[in-house]
Scaffold this active site. Sequence first.
Site, mmCIF file in Angstrom:
data_model
loop_
_atom_site.group_PDB
_atom_site.id
_atom_site.type_symbol
_atom_site.label_atom_id
_atom_site.label_comp_id
_atom_site.label_asym_id
_atom_site.label_seq_id
_atom_site.Cartn_x
_atom_site.Cartn_y
_atom_site.Cartn_z
ATOM 1 N N GLU A 70 28.546 40.057 -56.006
ATOM 2 C CA GLU A 70 28.503 38.635 -55.620
ATOM 3 C C GLU A 70 27.070 38.106 -55.620
ATOM 4 O O GLU A 70 26.560 37.629 -54.602
ATOM 5 C CB GLU A 70 29.150 38.441 -54.250
ATOM 6 C CG GLU A 70 30.635 38.776 -54.273
ATOM 7 C CD GLU A 70 31.356 38.453 -52.963
ATOM 8 O OE1 GLU A 70 30.702 38.477 -51.913
ATOM 9 O OE2 GLU A 70 32.565 38.191 -53.012
ATOM 10 N N GLU B 141 37.856 41.750 -56.816
ATOM 11 C CA GLU B 141 38.187 41.583 -55.390
ATOM 12 C C GLU B 141 39.185 40.447 -55.259
ATOM 13 O O GLU B 141 38.987 39.369 -55.825
ATOM 14 C CB GLU B 141 36.956 41.228 -54.554
ATOM 15 C CG GLU B 141 36.036 42.369 -54.286
ATOM 16 C CD GLU B 141 34.943 42.012 -53.287
ATOM 17 O OE1 GLU B 141 35.181 41.180 -52.380
ATOM 18 O OE2 GLU B 141 33.837 42.558 -53.428
HETATM 19 C C1 BG6 Z 1 33.433 39.852 -50.483
HETATM 20 C C2 BG6 Z 1 32.555 41.061 -50.367
HETATM 21 O O1 BG6 Z 1 32.685 38.733 -50.185
HETATM 22 O O2 BG6 Z 1 34.496 39.689 -49.617
HETATM 23 C C3 BG6 Z 1 33.137 42.205 -49.567
HETATM 24 O O3 BG6 Z 1 32.126 41.523 -51.613
HETATM 25 C C4 BG6 Z 1 33.905 41.640 -48.388
HETATM 26 O O4 BG6 Z 1 32.113 43.078 -49.208
HETATM 27 C C5 BG6 Z 1 35.049 40.783 -48.905
HETATM 28 O O5 BG6 Z 1 34.368 42.597 -47.494
HETATM 29 C C6 BG6 Z 1 35.969 40.211 -47.845
HETATM 30 O O6 BG6 Z 1 35.214 39.562 -46.867
HETATM 31 P P1 BG6 Z 1 35.335 39.920 -45.331
HETATM 32 O O7 BG6 Z 1 34.285 39.140 -44.693
HETATM 33 O O8 BG6 Z 1 36.711 39.497 -44.942
HETATM 34 O O9 BG6 Z 1 35.144 41.382 -45.224
#
Ligand code: BG6
Length: 479
Positions: free
Chosen positions: A182, A376
Amino acid sequence: MKKEFPENFLWGGAIAANQCEGAYQEGGKGLSIADVLPSGKDRLELLTKGKGIPEIDTEKYRYPNHEGIDFYHRYPEDIKLFAEMGFKCLRFSVNWSRIFPRGDEIEPNEAGLAFYDKVIETLLEYHIEPVLTISHYEMPLHLAKEYGGWKNRQLIDFFGRYCEVLFHRYRKQVKYWITFNEINSAFMIPYMSLGCFIPTPEDRDKVLFQGLHHQFVASSRAVKRCHEIIPGSQVGCMILCAPVYPYSCDPQDVWKAHQEERLMNYFCADVQVRGAYPSYGLRYMAERGVEPKTESADLETMAKYPVDYLSFSYYMSRTEKADQGDVSAVTGNIIGGVKNPHLAHSEWGWEIDPLGLRILLNRLYDRYRVPLFIVENGLGAQDTVVGDGSIHDDYRIAYLRDHLAAARDALDDGVDLIGYTSWGCIDLVSASTGEYRKRYGFIYVDKQDDGTGTLERKKKDSFYWYQNVIATQGRNLTD
Ligand code: BG6
């Protein structure tokens, strides 16, 4: 006509070292910037405003990243479970501070490498393709403290040395690489993304664009060296993407949405995929007097070594309005914008928008024409373990099913989508809140925010559901 997902589609899950490994002081590991982040409300403030590098204060705070889910010791069991679901790939990160504990050493830490040797060997035994993220919010703390993070040009060389070690060590095992997780999140969470904090609001853009420039150069150099050392390797950038919608058809709203979309979603990808700063970006920086300092070969390096594929995270869309006075702002996440009246949201205020994924995939492919990889996506939600030990997470299944159906529609639209790795395929520590209760996994981990829990793993209903999705190449998603 609905297509199946392609035969060689990279089905899998994604995790990050600092959120799952724990063992934060084992095997010669140094402290990383994630190790000094407490859970609780102060965490988000540190990430977004980054007023200074925190010190560990165990009297006052909990540090869930220190224990994570103990993947460091339990990876054989966890990878076995991933294999049981039928994973074709696992996206994971190497914790830079295991390999170079301070970040500026000449020689790597052999014990740190030995750990990843074992993880990668285990993956390959199960025919799971490693997708390796080189930097995922876990740079050595020393580099942030003593060098000021990525705003310092020396980081390019430190990162280069780290990459060199990984490329040589894993040249026979790892084909898919991602340089920076990211990368555009620098705009929202400069501490986590760049290891920089912002002395005053006026300095913000100056620090961010300088830090990003150094990461762009470092990434291009990594592409060059990876291709030289590992013929046939594929190196991707990784962008936090939330397609931006105008709140209304008022041209002012449309223009606002367009500007936000370009800066937040496209700016970094324009540089990393197309190999040059885009004209709107140059104008933005010039108008504010925040153009980065560059060296003569930088722009040529960036132009010559763009990435091979574009990977991204997608959780939600974002809506923008020129005059925000009469609508409520989105709360609970770092993306911002105003509330979209057409969308429901998660318990953490993340708006749920499967069609947004199809829109995004089409926009990205129309713009870049390179392979896309969803690395993701997922729903952070609280789960309940019922009396017989099962976990009925139908809300997660619904979220993932709708997003996968949207991805399949995008394939029908002609988008070249090579894979999908669901975020936090096993429960882990949340990046933004440091909570355990914000769970994404197909596999439940018995660990609670008050520090209790046995770390036992349990299969949720979604485990069996995803297993079936993979086994049937997504054919029966909406049946
Ligand atoms: C992304 C990141 O922004 O979102 C992860 O690359 C992160 O590291 C994921 O865990 C989900 O976000 P969060 O804050 O719910 O863990």
